[in-house]
Scaffold this motif. Structure first.
Motif, PDB file in Angstrom:
ATOM      1  N   VAL A   1       0.584 -11.200  -4.561  1.00  0.00           N
ATOM      2  CA  VAL A   1       0.686  -9.845  -4.433  1.00  0.00           C
ATOM      3  C   VAL A   1      -0.501  -9.342  -4.721  1.00  0.00           C
ATOM      4  O   VAL A   1      -1.006  -9.487  -5.556  1.00  0.00           O
ATOM      5  N   GLN A   2      -0.913  -8.053  -3.848  1.00  0.00           N
ATOM      6  CA  GLN A   2      -2.163  -7.181  -4.084  1.00  0.00           C
ATOM      7  C   GLN A   2      -1.288  -5.821  -3.780  1.00  0.00           C
ATOM      8  O   GLN A   2      -0.621  -5.924  -2.903  1.00  0.00           O
ATOM      9  N   TYR A   3      -1.954  -4.850  -4.371  1.00  0.00           N
ATOM     10  CA  TYR A   3      -1.337  -3.536  -4.222  1.00  0.00           C
ATOM     11  C   TYR A   3      -2.590  -2.461  -4.324  1.00  0.00           C
ATOM     12  O   TYR A   3      -3.487  -2.585  -4.772  1.00  0.00           O
ATOM     13  N   GLU A   4      -2.196  -1.450  -3.646  1.00  0.00           N
ATOM     14  CA  GLU A   4      -3.205  -0.237  -3.612  1.00  0.00           C
ATOM     15  C   GLU A   4      -2.584   0.974  -3.351  1.00  0.00           C
ATOM     16  O   GLU A   4      -1.652   1.125  -2.436  1.00  0.00           O
ATOM     17  N   VAL A   5      -3.028   2.147  -3.962  1.00  0.00           N
ATOM     18  CA  VAL A   5      -2.722   3.332  -3.860  1.00  0.00           C
ATOM     19  C   VAL A   5      -3.895   4.203  -3.242  1.00  0.00           C
ATOM     20  O   VAL A   5      -5.019   4.164  -3.973  1.00  0.00           O
ATOM     21  N   ILE A   6      -3.637   5.069  -2.306  1.00  0.00           N
ATOM     22  CA  ILE A   6      -4.615   5.871  -1.562  1.00  0.00           C
ATOM     23  C   ILE A   6      -4.255   6.997  -1.333  1.00  0.00           C
ATOM     24  O   ILE A   6      -2.899   7.576  -1.089  1.00  0.00           O
ATOM     25  N   TRP A   7      -5.020   8.130  -1.738  1.00  0.00           N
ATOM     26  CA  TRP A   7      -4.731   9.279  -1.830  1.00  0.00           C
ATOM     27  C   TRP A   7      -4.793   9.901  -0.261  1.00  0.00           C
ATOM     28  O   TRP A   7      -5.883   9.714   0.578  1.00  0.00           O
ATOM     29  N   GLY A   8      -3.843  10.619   0.314  1.00  0.00           N
ATOM     30  CA  GLY A   8      -3.791  11.008   1.780  1.00  0.00           C
ATOM     31  C   GLY A   8      -2.696  10.749   2.468  1.00  0.00           C
ATOM     32  O   GLY A   8      -1.960   9.976   2.086  1.00  0.00           O
ATOM     33  N   LYS A   9      -2.365  11.492   3.455  1.00  0.00           N
ATOM     34  CA  LYS A   9      -1.528  11.324   4.407  1.00  0.00           C
ATOM     35  C   LYS A   9      -1.995  10.807   5.837  1.00  0.00           C
ATOM     36  O   LYS A   9      -2.522  11.483   6.492  1.00  0.00           O
ATOM     37  N   PRO A  10      -1.925   9.398   6.038  1.00  0.00           N
ATOM     38  CA  PRO A  10      -2.623   8.810   7.132  1.00  0.00           C
ATOM     39  C   PRO A  10      -2.069   9.099   8.589  1.00  0.00           C
ATOM     40  O   PRO A  10      -0.839   8.979   8.644  1.00  0.00           O
TER      41      PRO A  10
ATOM     42  N   VAL B   1       0.734  -1.330   0.057  1.00  0.00           N
ATOM     43  CA  VAL B   1       0.201   0.000  -0.254  1.00  0.00           C
ATOM     44  C   VAL B   1       0.901   1.280   0.112  1.00  0.00           C
ATOM     45  O   VAL B   1       1.744   1.137   0.931  1.00  0.00           O
ATOM     46  N   ALA B   2       0.433   2.426  -0.870  1.00  0.00           N
ATOM     47  CA  ALA B   2       1.283   3.226  -1.052  1.00  0.00           C
ATOM     48  C   ALA B   2       0.176   4.711  -0.612  1.00  0.00           C
ATOM     49  O   ALA B   2      -1.029   4.592  -1.175  1.00  0.00           O
ATOM     50  N   PHE B   3       0.486   5.340   0.552  1.00  0.00           N
ATOM     51  CA  PHE B   3      -0.212   6.495   0.596  1.00  0.00           C
ATOM     52  C   PHE B   3       0.193   7.774   0.066  1.00  0.00           C
ATOM     53  O   PHE B   3       1.396   8.046   0.407  1.00  0.00           O
ATOM     54  N   VAL B   4      -0.526   8.565  -0.866  1.00  0.00           N
ATOM     55  CA  VAL B   4       0.373   9.640  -1.556  1.00  0.00           C
ATOM     56  C   VAL B   4      -0.604  10.823  -1.204  1.00  0.00           C
ATOM     57  O   VAL B   4      -1.813  10.854  -1.028  1.00  0.00           O
ATOM     58  N   HIS B   5       0.251  11.963  -0.718  1.00  0.00           N
ATOM     59  CA  HIS B   5      -0.257  13.113  -0.504  1.00  0.00           C
ATOM     60  C   HIS B   5       0.364  14.358  -1.127  1.00  0.00           C
ATOM     61  O   HIS B   5       1.301  14.088  -2.134  1.00  0.00           O
ATOM     62  N   ALA B   6      -0.213  15.540  -1.265  1.00  0.00           N
ATOM     63  CA  ALA B   6       0.094  16.667  -1.861  1.00  0.00           C
ATOM     64  C   ALA B   6       1.332  17.212  -1.875  1.00  0.00           C
ATOM     65  O   ALA B   6       2.220  17.679  -2.816  1.00  0.00           O
ATOM     66  N   ALA B   7       2.169  16.950  -0.635  1.00  0.00           N
ATOM     67  CA  ALA B   7       3.624  17.367  -0.397  1.00  0.00           C
ATOM     68  C   ALA B   7       4.351  16.632  -1.275  1.00  0.00           C
ATOM     69  O   ALA B   7       5.471  16.970  -1.414  1.00  0.00           O
ATOM     70  N   ALA B   8       4.052  15.285  -1.894  1.00  0.00           N
ATOM     71  CA  ALA B   8       5.087  14.531  -2.705  1.00  0.00           C
ATOM     72  C   ALA B   8       4.797  14.993  -4.252  1.00  0.00           C
ATOM     73  O   ALA B   8       5.422  14.343  -5.263  1.00  0.00           O
ATOM     74  N   LEU B   9       3.998  15.911  -4.578  1.00  0.00           N
ATOM     75  CA  LEU B   9       3.838  16.252  -5.964  1.00  0.00           C
ATOM     76  C   LEU B   9       5.084  16.491  -6.801  1.00  0.00           C
ATOM     77  O   LEU B   9       5.408  16.395  -7.771  1.00  0.00           O
ATOM     78  N   ASP B  10       5.899  17.468  -5.969  1.00  0.00           N
ATOM     79  CA  ASP B  10       7.320  17.778  -6.398  1.00  0.00           C
ATOM     80  C   ASP B  10       8.107  16.348  -7.062  1.00  0.00           C
ATOM     81  O   ASP B  10       9.008  16.458  -8.121  1.00  0.00           O
ATOM     82  N   VAL B  11       7.869  15.104  -6.469  1.00  0.00           N
ATOM     83  CA  VAL B  11       8.584  14.104  -6.528  1.00  0.00           C
ATOM     84  C   VAL B  11       8.361  13.673  -7.989  1.00  0.00           C
ATOM     85  O   VAL B  11       9.193  13.035  -8.807  1.00  0.00           O
ATOM     86  N   VAL B  12       7.155  13.801  -8.703  1.00  0.00           N
ATOM     87  CA  VAL B  12       6.696  13.301  -9.983  1.00  0.00           C
ATOM     88  C   VAL B  12       6.696  14.476 -10.830  1.00  0.00           C
ATOM     89  O   VAL B  12       6.274  14.399 -12.194  1.00  0.00           O
ATOM     90  N   GLY B  13       7.283  15.948 -10.613  1.00  0.00           N
ATOM     91  CA  GLY B  13       7.377  16.669 -11.418  1.00  0.00           C
ATOM     92  C   GLY B  13       6.377  17.811 -11.746  1.00  0.00           C
ATOM     93  O   GLY B  13       6.333  18.296 -12.767  1.00  0.00           O
ATOM     94  N   HIS B  14       5.182  17.752 -10.865  1.00  0.00           N
ATOM     95  CA  HIS B  14       4.154  18.566 -11.304  1.00  0.00           C
ATOM     96  C   HIS B  14       4.268  19.927 -10.524  1.00  0.00           C
ATOM     97  O   HIS B  14       5.030  20.309  -9.405  1.00  0.00           O
TER      98      HIS B  14
END
Length: 328
Positions: free
Chosen positions: A86-95, A38-51
């Motif tokens: 294996v299973q995976y999930e991507v969730i928006w937010g900082k838990p 599981v990957a939790f993704v949040h707005a602070a990481a936007l720079d990581v992917v170049g946005h």
């Protein structure tokens, strides 16, 4: 056939292959266990992917989540080629730690696996504030990874506490050793047992005083308790380590002098509002010298009062690292 464990890897904040991901895949393969990423993704990481800030927020968010999905999918493909489910999930937010603990419980996870965080000013890997909170909040055992695994686990060290006597403590030690033994057997690793006779607990000022003062019978009594415990669980004499000093410092120093792939410690299975994990566990995890598995034990093993208070909630919420591993 005994069911296999369910492993949960909490992915790092950046989409890169890490020691914990390597370790989780190897452990799942060894134990024939299912692995959930599981990957939790949040707005602070936007720079990581170049946005940049001018990009529409929804598009930026979806784009970043797609990057993480592609990354986890590529990792999953490699693991499946090795026979790992294996299973995976991507969730928006900082838990929060409570949300991570609840997520693990909802998945009926037996073991959470997580990387330690590098602290630049300390020049070492440490537990983040989220890691500490997770360890307190989680009713699931947590494996903190400092370094990628060797080709296989060779030596595992399990620490027990014999300072406090009584049936509850004996039960706790038995469960910790039993879980550690079955993990070691499944990984074909040797298992060593360690305990520390705490000088301060008998008021001595030094190790020499501990061995020569009037408290010596207490030292001998605890050494006898340790040897009896080790004998009961089949530890050879060369795999028993009875040391003297402050537990956390002594255990860290011992591991630094000897090569171990994993340290297993017990950590009380507390209610989500608790903030205590045990002073020795806290001291060890404050500066871990190797990968550390903090086992969460059933409330009955830690505190009969806690068992009474939490008994009504016990069904369906206490998924710890089970003492039963997949029959090999």
């Amino acid at each position: 056939m005994i069911r296999s464990l369910r492993l949960l890897l909490i992915a790092p904040s950046q989409p890169v292959h890490t020691p914990a991901l390597e370790y989780a895949g190897g452990l799942a393969q060894t134990l024939n266990s299912a692995l959930h990423l599981v990957a939790f993704v949040h707005a602070a990481a936007l720079d990581v992917v170049g946005h940049g800030h001018s990009v529409n927020l929804d598009n930026a968010r979806n784009g970043m989540m797609d990057v993480y999905r592609q990354w986890l999918n590529s990792e999953a493909v490699l693991l499946r080629e090795k026979g790992v489910e294996v299973q995976y999930e991507v969730i928006w937010g900082k838990p929060s730690a409570f949300e991570l603990a609840a997520y693990a419980q909802n998945l009926k996870t037996d073991l959470i696996i997580k990387d330690l965080r590098e602290e630049a000013h300390l020049k070492r890997l440490v537990l983040s504030s989220l890691d500490w909170d997770l360890l307190c909040a989680s009713q699931t055992s947590v494996l903190y990874i400092k370094q990628a695994p060797a080709p296989r686990l060779r030596k595992i060290l399990v620490a027990v506490d014999i300072e406090l006597e009584g049936e509850a403590r004996a039960t706790e030690n038995d469960q910790i050793i039993s879980m550690a033994r079955q993990l070691a057997d499944a990984c074909h690793a040797s298992l060593h047992l360690i305990t520390v006779y705490h000088c301060d607990s008998v008021g001595c000022k030094s190790i020499a005083a501990a061995l020569s003062s009037a408290e010596l019978p207490s030292y001998e009594a605890r050494r006898n308790v340790f040897d009896a415990l080790a004998t009961e669980h089949g530890f050879a004499k060369e795999h028993r380590h009875f040391l003297v000093g402050a537990p956390a410092n002594v255990i860290r120093s011992y591991i630094q002098r000897n090569t171990y792939d994993l340290l297993i410690i017990g950590s009380a299975n507390h209610h989500l509002l608790s903030s205590t994990i045990g002073s020795t566990a806290e001291g060890i995890l404050d500066n871990p010298v190797c990968n550390v598995l903090a086992l969460k034990l059933p409330p009955a093993s830690c505190n009969s009062y806690a068992q009474t208070q939490e008994g009504a909630q016990a069904d369906g919420v206490s998924h710890q690292l089970q003492p039963e591993l997949m029959a090999r």
